[in-house]
Design a protein around this motif. Structure first.
Motif, PDB file in Angstrom:
ATOM      1  N   UNK A  80      -1.774  15.005 -14.846  1.00  0.00           N
ATOM      2  CA  UNK A  80      -0.969  15.998 -14.132  1.00  0.00           C
ATOM      3  C   UNK A  80      -1.674  17.349 -14.057  1.00  0.00           C
ATOM      4  N   UNK A  81      -2.501  17.634 -15.062  1.00  0.00           N
ATOM      5  CA  UNK A  81      -3.189  18.915 -15.108  1.00  0.00           C
ATOM      6  C   UNK A  81      -2.319  20.064 -15.579  1.00  0.00           C
ATOM      7  N   UNK A  82      -1.052  19.790 -15.876  1.00  0.00           N
ATOM      8  CA  UNK A  82      -0.130  20.872 -16.253  1.00  0.00           C
ATOM      9  C   UNK A  82       0.591  20.597 -17.566  1.00  0.00           C
ATOM     10  N   UNK A  83       0.228  19.515 -18.232  1.00  0.00           N
ATOM     11  CA  UNK A  83       0.824  19.249 -19.533  1.00  0.00           C
ATOM     12  C   UNK A  83       0.178  20.156 -20.575  1.00  0.00           C
ATOM     13  N   UNK A  84       0.996  20.813 -21.375  1.00  0.00           N
ATOM     14  CA  UNK A  84       0.516  21.717 -22.422  1.00  0.00           C
ATOM     15  C   UNK A  84       0.656  21.000 -23.765  1.00  0.00           C
ATOM     16  N   UNK A  85      -0.466  20.662 -24.371  1.00  0.00           N
ATOM     17  CA  UNK A  85      -0.482  19.807 -25.542  1.00  0.00           C
ATOM     18  C   UNK A  85       0.126  20.458 -26.773  1.00  0.00           C
TER      19      UNK A  85
END
Length: 353
Positions: A80-85
Motif C-alpha cells: 500500500x505504501x501507507x502502512x505505518x509499522x
C-alpha cells in the motif's frame, strides 16, 4: 506381558532404575505424543485422534494453512505504501485483517473443504475428524456458518474502522468465500478440474489476502490486481505439489488433479515450470517495468535456491519428497512475495491517498 512375567527376584538382582535405553525410549514416546498433539492442533498428518470437541474444531480449520494468508495480508499492507509499522491503530487494524483472512475465512474454507471431501478423506486421510466420526455433521455445519459470518462481519468492521465509503473489505470477503465454496462444493467443485482448481487455490493464497491488506491501508489499483493474479500462477504450482500425495484417492474418485491427468513425470515439470517462470517474469517486470532494480535483484536471489531444492528434492521424487521440498523452498518464495510487495510499496508511498 514380558515384563510382568519376569520373576520377582529379578528386581533384587539389579538396581530398580530404568536403563539408559529405556529412558531414551520413554523420551521418544513422550516426544511422539507431544508431536502428535501439535499436529492435531495444526491440522497436519500424523495427528493424535483427539476427542475434545474444541480441539477437533480447531483441527478442522487447519491452522497451519492460515500462515500464507496472514503473510499475504502483510504483503498487501507493505504494498500500500501507507502502512505505518509503528502506528498502534494500524497495527490493530492489520491484526484484525489477518484474523479475518486466517482463522475466520481460511478456517471456513478448510472446514467446508473437509465437509465435501469426507469421502476422499476416508481413503487418503481417515484420521481427519469427519471421516473418523469424531465430530457430528450438525457441528460441522454450524462451524461453517459461524466462521463465514464471522469473517464477513470482521470485514464490515474493518470498512467502518478505516472509513471506506465503498465496503471493499466486505466485497473481498464475500468474493473469496464464494471462490472457496465453488472450489469444494458440487456442482462446480473446481478442485476436480486440475487447472481451474489449482489456480483458484493459488490465487486464494496470494492475490486475495494481498488485495485485502492493500485495500485496507491504501488504494487497490488495477495494475497491482493484474500483477498478483499473474503471481498466483506460482501458487498454482504450489497447489500441484500438494496433489501428489492424493493421487490414489483422486484417481479412485475420478478427480482430475494434474498428477492424475498428466502423470507424475509431466505434472512435476508443470509444477516447477509455473513456480519458476512466474517469479522470473515478476523479477523482469520489477526491473524493466517499474525500474526497481534492487528489489528485482533480491527477488532473483530468492528464486535461485528454489530451483536448487527442486533439483535436489522434488524432481527426483515428488511423492516422497513433497514435504521436504516445501519446507526447504517455500520460505524463499514467500520472502520473494514480500520483496515484490515492498517494491510496489516504494512506488505507492510517493502517491498521496
Amino acid at each position: 506381558p514380558a515384563a510382568a512375567a519376569r520373576p520377582l527376584t529379578a528386581g533384587l538382582q539389579t538396581p530398580a532404575r530404568p536403563s539408559r535405553g529405556g529412558s531414551v525410549s520413554v523420551r521418544a514416546a513422550d516426544n511422539a505424543r507431544k508431536d502428535g498433539g501439535a499436529r492435531q492442533l495444526l491440522g497436519m498428518k500424523g495427528a493424535d485422534l483427539e476427542t475434545d470437541i474444541w480441539k477437533i474444531r480447531v483441527q478442522l480449520t487447519k491452522p497451519v494453512t492460515w500462515i500464507p494468508l496472514i503473510w499475504g495480508v502483510g504483503c498487501g499492507a507493505a504494498a500500500s505504501g501507507h502502512y505505518e509499522w509503528n502506528n498502534p491503530t494500524m497495527i490493530a487494524q492489520l491484526f484484525t485483517c489477518m484474523a479475518m483472512s486466517g482463522p475466520f475465512l481460511t478456517g471456513y474454507t478448510q472446514t467446508i473443504n473437509d465437509w465435501y471431501d469426507r469421502d476422499i478423506d476416508a481413503i487418503n486421510e481417515p484420521y481427519r475428524p469427519i471421516p473418523s466420526g469424531r465430530i457430528s455433521e450438525s457441528d460441522v455445519i454450524a462451524q461453517i456458518w459461524v466462521l463465514l459470518f464471522g469473517g464477513i462481519g470482521t470485514a464490515a468492521l474493518l470498512d467502518f474502522w478505516v472509513g471506506h465509503e465503498v465496503p471493499i473489505m466486505v466485497a473481498l470477503a464475500v468474493f473469496g468465500s464464494f471462490i472457496s465454496y465453488i472450489y469444494s462444493a458440487p456442482p462446480l467443485k473446481l478442485k476436480q478440474w486440475g487447472w481451474a482448481g489449482n489456480y483458484a487455490l493459488g490465487s486464494s493464497y496470494i492475490a486475495l489476502p494481498w488485495w485485502a491488506g492493500q485495500a485496507l491501508f491504501g488504494t487497490l489499483t488495477p495494475d497491482v490486481m493484474v500483477l498478483t493474479v499473474l503471481y498466483s500462477m506460482a501458487g498454482l504450482g504450489i497447489a500441484i505439489v500438494n496433489d501428489f500425495k492424493s493421487i490414489e484417492g483422486d484417481r479412485e474418485l475420478g478427480l482430475e488433479s494434474l498428477p492424475v491427468a498428466f502423470g507424475v513425470d509431466t505434472a512435476k515439470w508443470i509444477c516447477v515450470g509455473t513456480i519458476d517462470a512466474t517469479q522470473l517474469g515478476v523479477a523482469g517486470y520489477l526491473a524493466a517495468g517499474l525500474h526497481q532494480y534492487t528489489y528485482a535483484a533480491v527477488l532473483l536471489g530468492l528464486i535461485l535456491p528454489q530451483m536448487y531444492f527442486q533439483y535436489k528434492y522434488f524432481i527426483p521424487d515428488p511423492i516422497a519428497n513433497d514435504v521436504k521440498y516445501q519446507a526447504s523452498a517455500q520460505p524463499f518464495l514467500v520472502f520473494g512475495l514480500l520483496t515484490t510487495a515492498l517494491a510496489i510499496g516504494n512506488i505507492n508511498s510517493q502517491v498521496p491517498l
